[in-house]
Design a protein around this motif. Sequence first.
Motif, PDB file in Angstrom:
ATOM      1  N   LYS A  55     -17.273   0.506  12.396  1.00 20.33           N
ATOM      2  CA  LYS A  55     -18.017  -0.284  11.406  1.00 20.33           C
ATOM      3  C   LYS A  55     -19.379  -0.716  11.938  1.00 20.33           C
ATOM      4  CE  LYS A  55     -14.721  -0.012   8.462  1.00 20.33           C
ATOM      5  NZ  LYS A  55     -14.862   0.834   7.302  1.00 20.33           N
ATOM      6  N   GLY A  56     -19.882  -0.013  12.944  1.00 19.47           N
ATOM      7  CA  GLY A  56     -21.226  -0.286  13.444  1.00 19.47           C
ATOM      8  C   GLY A  56     -21.364  -1.571  14.235  1.00 19.47           C
ATOM      9  N   GLY A  57     -20.287  -2.058  14.793  1.00 22.67           N
ATOM     10  CA  GLY A  57     -20.363  -3.230  15.653  1.00 22.67           C
ATOM     11  C   GLY A  57     -20.201  -4.557  14.938  1.00 22.67           C
ATOM     12  N   GLN A  58     -20.024  -4.531  13.633  1.00 22.28           N
ATOM     13  CA  GLN A  58     -19.772  -5.774  12.913  1.00 22.28           C
ATOM     14  C   GLN A  58     -18.968  -5.494  11.654  1.00 22.28           C
ATOM     15  OE1 GLN A  58     -23.695  -7.308  12.290  1.00 22.28           O
ATOM     16  NE2 GLN A  58     -23.956  -6.247  10.352  1.00 22.28           N
ATOM     17  N   LEU A  59     -18.125  -6.444  11.310  1.00 23.00           N
ATOM     18  CA  LEU A  59     -17.257  -6.280  10.148  1.00 23.00           C
ATOM     19  C   LEU A  59     -17.474  -7.418   9.164  1.00 23.00           C
ATOM     20  CD1 LEU A  59     -15.355  -5.122  12.680  1.00 23.00           C
ATOM     21  CD2 LEU A  59     -13.718  -5.029  10.854  1.00 23.00           C
ATOM     22  N   SER A  60     -17.743  -7.047   7.929  1.00 20.00           N
ATOM     23  CA  SER A  60     -17.724  -8.011   6.831  1.00 20.00           C
ATOM     24  C   SER A  60     -16.274  -8.117   6.375  1.00 20.00           C
ATOM     25  CB  SER A  60     -18.608  -7.520   5.682  1.00 20.00           C
ATOM     26  OG  SER A  60     -18.078  -6.303   5.165  1.00 20.00           O
ATOM     27  N   PHE A  61     -15.987  -8.999   5.431  1.00 18.87           N
ATOM     28  CA  PHE A  61     -14.608  -9.115   4.960  1.00 18.87           C
ATOM     29  C   PHE A  61     -14.092  -7.821   4.319  1.00 18.87           C
ATOM     30  CE2 PHE A  61     -11.274 -10.397   1.922  1.00 18.87           C
ATOM     31  CZ  PHE A  61     -10.336 -10.803   2.854  1.00 18.87           C
ATOM     32  N   PRO A  62     -14.881  -7.134   3.466  1.00 15.19           N
ATOM     33  CA  PRO A  62     -14.383  -5.852   2.932  1.00 15.19           C
ATOM     34  C   PRO A  62     -14.099  -4.821   4.038  1.00 15.19           C
ATOM     35  CG  PRO A  62     -16.185  -6.643   1.577  1.00 15.19           C
ATOM     36  CD  PRO A  62     -16.126  -7.543   2.788  1.00 15.19           C
ATOM     37  N   ASP A  63     -14.940  -4.798   5.076  1.00 14.10           N
ATOM     38  CA  ASP A  63     -14.685  -3.902   6.216  1.00 14.10           C
ATOM     39  C   ASP A  63     -13.379  -4.284   6.906  1.00 14.10           C
ATOM     40  OD1 ASP A  63     -17.127  -2.550   5.853  1.00 14.10           O
ATOM     41  OD2 ASP A  63     -18.190  -3.918   7.199  1.00 14.10           O
ATOM     42  N   PHE A  64     -13.174  -5.591   7.043  1.00 12.38           N
ATOM     43  CA  PHE A  64     -11.971  -6.089   7.689  1.00 12.38           C
ATOM     44  C   PHE A  64     -10.721  -5.663   6.910  1.00 12.38           C
ATOM     45  CE2 PHE A  64      -8.805  -9.550   8.105  1.00 12.38           C
ATOM     46  CZ  PHE A  64      -8.480  -9.355   9.436  1.00 12.38           C
ATOM     47  N   LEU A  65     -10.796  -5.696   5.581  1.00 13.94           N
ATOM     48  CA  LEU A  65      -9.657  -5.242   4.777  1.00 13.94           C
ATOM     49  C   LEU A  65      -9.353  -3.771   5.031  1.00 13.94           C
ATOM     50  CD1 LEU A  65     -10.175  -7.001   1.321  1.00 13.94           C
ATOM     51  CD2 LEU A  65      -8.496  -7.550   3.094  1.00 13.94           C
ATOM     52  N   GLU A  66     -10.374  -2.961   5.200  1.00 10.15           N
ATOM     53  CA  GLU A  66     -10.154  -1.540   5.520  1.00 10.15           C
ATOM     54  C   GLU A  66      -9.457  -1.400   6.875  1.00 10.15           C
ATOM     55  OE1 GLU A  66     -13.726   0.796   5.151  1.00 10.15           O
ATOM     56  OE2 GLU A  66     -14.185  -0.107   3.201  1.00 10.15           O
ATOM     57  N   VAL A  67      -9.900  -2.187   7.843  1.00  9.69           N
ATOM     58  CA  VAL A  67      -9.282  -2.166   9.172  1.00  9.69           C
ATOM     59  C   VAL A  67      -7.826  -2.616   9.071  1.00  9.69           C
ATOM     60  CG1 VAL A  67      -9.291  -3.318  11.435  1.00  9.69           C
ATOM     61  CG2 VAL A  67     -11.421  -2.411  10.480  1.00  9.69           C
ATOM     62  N   MET A  68      -7.582  -3.658   8.306  1.00 14.77           N
ATOM     63  CA  MET A  68      -6.214  -4.149   8.150  1.00 14.77           C
ATOM     64  C   MET A  68      -5.324  -3.081   7.516  1.00 14.77           C
ATOM     65  SD  MET A  68      -5.733  -7.123   9.434  1.00 14.77           S
ATOM     66  CE  MET A  68      -4.266  -7.727   8.599  1.00 14.77           C
ATOM     67  N   HIS A  69      -5.840  -2.384   6.524  1.00 17.30           N
ATOM     68  CA  HIS A  69      -5.053  -1.327   5.898  1.00 17.30           C
ATOM     69  C   HIS A  69      -4.720  -0.238   6.915  1.00 17.30           C
ATOM     70  CE1 HIS A  69      -3.541   1.682   3.231  1.00 17.30           C
ATOM     71  NE2 HIS A  69      -4.504   2.502   3.584  1.00 17.30           N
ATOM     72  N   GLU A  70      -5.724   0.214   7.646  1.00 20.10           N
ATOM     73  CA  GLU A  70      -5.497   1.264   8.650  1.00 20.10           C
ATOM     74  C   GLU A  70      -4.474   0.807   9.680  1.00 20.10           C
ATOM     75  OE1 GLU A  70      -7.909   3.669  12.155  1.00 20.10           O
ATOM     76  OE2 GLU A  70      -9.075   2.767  10.534  1.00 20.10           O
ATOM     77  N   HIS A  71      -4.624  -0.416  10.153  1.00 22.05           N
ATOM     78  CA  HIS A  71      -3.747  -0.872  11.222  1.00 22.05           C
ATOM     79  C   HIS A  71      -2.326  -1.161  10.726  1.00 22.05           C
ATOM     80  CE1 HIS A  71      -3.112  -2.043  15.324  1.00 22.05           C
ATOM     81  NE2 HIS A  71      -2.331  -2.992  14.851  1.00 22.05           N
ATOM     82  N   THR A  72      -2.182  -1.720   9.546  1.00 22.19           N
ATOM     83  CA  THR A  72      -0.832  -1.985   9.054  1.00 22.19           C
ATOM     84  C   THR A  72      -0.073  -0.690   8.805  1.00 22.19           C
ATOM     85  OG1 THR A  72      -1.654  -2.282   6.793  1.00 22.19           O
ATOM     86  CG2 THR A  72      -1.290  -4.280   8.094  1.00 22.19           C
ATOM     87  N   GLU A  73      -0.789   0.356   8.405  1.00 25.28           N
ATOM     88  CA  GLU A  73      -0.142   1.672   8.261  1.00 25.28           C
ATOM     89  C   GLU A  73       0.364   2.149   9.617  1.00 25.28           C
ATOM     90  OE1 GLU A  73       0.543   3.638   5.414  1.00 25.28           O
ATOM     91  OE2 GLU A  73       0.142   1.655   4.594  1.00 25.28           O
ATOM     92  N   ARG A  74      -0.414   1.928  10.641  1.00 21.84           N
ATOM     93  CA  ARG A  74      -0.057   2.322  12.003  1.00 21.84           C
ATOM     94  C   ARG A  74       1.156   1.544  12.493  1.00 21.84           C
ATOM     95  NH1 ARG A  74      -3.680   4.808  15.576  1.00 21.84           N
ATOM     96  NH2 ARG A  74      -5.356   4.480  14.108  1.00 21.84           N
ATOM     97  N   GLU A  75       1.237   0.270  12.148  1.00 25.46           N
ATOM     98  CA  GLU A  75       2.328  -0.574  12.636  1.00 25.46           C
ATOM     99  C   GLU A  75       3.600  -0.455  11.810  1.00 25.46           C
ATOM    100  OE1 GLU A  75       1.665  -4.544  13.929  1.00 25.46           O
ATOM    101  OE2 GLU A  75       0.022  -3.964  15.227  1.00 25.46           O
ATOM    102  N   LYS A  76       3.604   0.370  10.768  1.00 33.47           N
ATOM    103  CA  LYS A  76       4.820   0.574   9.975  1.00 33.47           C
ATOM    104  C   LYS A  76       5.803   1.501  10.673  1.00 33.47           C
ATOM    105  CE  LYS A  76       3.048  -0.189   5.342  1.00 33.47           C
ATOM    106  NZ  LYS A  76       2.722   0.434   4.063  1.00 33.47           N
ATOM    107  N   VAL A  77       5.362   2.206  11.677  1.00 32.88           N
ATOM    108  CA  VAL A  77       6.203   3.188  12.362  1.00 32.88           C
ATOM    109  C   VAL A  77       7.503   2.573  12.869  1.00 32.88           C
ATOM    110  CG1 VAL A  77       6.318   4.741  14.354  1.00 32.88           C
ATOM    111  CG2 VAL A  77       4.296   4.719  12.892  1.00 32.88           C
ATOM    112  N   PRO A  78       7.491   1.418  13.541  1.00 31.02           N
ATOM    113  CA  PRO A  78       8.771   0.867  14.005  1.00 31.02           C
ATOM    114  C   PRO A  78       9.758   0.626  12.868  1.00 31.02           C
ATOM    115  CG  PRO A  78       6.948  -0.251  15.087  1.00 31.02           C
ATOM    116  CD  PRO A  78       6.351   0.626  14.022  1.00 31.02           C
ATOM    117  N   GLY A  79       9.283   0.147  11.744  1.00 28.60           N
ATOM    118  CA  GLY A  79      10.166  -0.088  10.599  1.00 28.60           C
ATOM    119  C   GLY A  79      10.761   1.200  10.073  1.00 28.60           C
ATOM    120  N   ASP A  80       9.957   2.252  10.053  1.00 21.85           N
ATOM    121  CA  ASP A  80      10.457   3.551   9.598  1.00 21.85           C
ATOM    122  C   ASP A  80      11.547   4.073  10.527  1.00 21.85           C
ATOM    123  OD1 ASP A  80       8.635   3.440   7.520  1.00 21.85           O
ATOM    124  OD2 ASP A  80       7.190   4.795   8.477  1.00 21.85           O
TER     125      ASP A  80
END
Length: 149
Positions: A55-80
């Motif tokens: 994100k070019g070294g800084q995150l606005s709230f919409p950028d943060f939501l994108e990061v949260m989506h990417e990361h929560t998808e990554r962390e679903k693996v243990p549940g699966d």
Amino acid sequence: MARFFNQDDIDEFRECFHLYARQKQVRSVDELATIMRSLRLSPTSTELRRYLKQKGGQLSFPDFLEVMHEHTEREKVPGDILRAFEQQDARGTGHISVKELRWLLTSWGDRLSKQEVDRVFREAKIPSSGTVKYEDFVKIMCAPLPDYN
């Protein structure tokens, strides 16, 4: 991002983001780590640096939501993985025999060698026989590696 999160989640993310983000932007790995870990996620330092760099070294709230989506998808693996164990647990005991677990690890998916399984069992303190609580095994195996940077 509303299609990925419900409004309650977005409100929680927004509150946490604005509590820790200086000037409505996240500009450091430490800020991002504080926010994400406050939201019960476990990103590694490497992941945090990558998210910030993307994100070019800084995150606005919409950028943060994108990061949260990417990361929560990554962390679903243990549940699966846990759900897969539960579906194979016909009696609902929450346990798997060490013998069966060894067979699964050496026979399915990305197969491990006997030596790799021995090392995993040793590090996870799994006995050489008997049963293992598979929920504990999944937690151990899916825990993020510590960052010593």
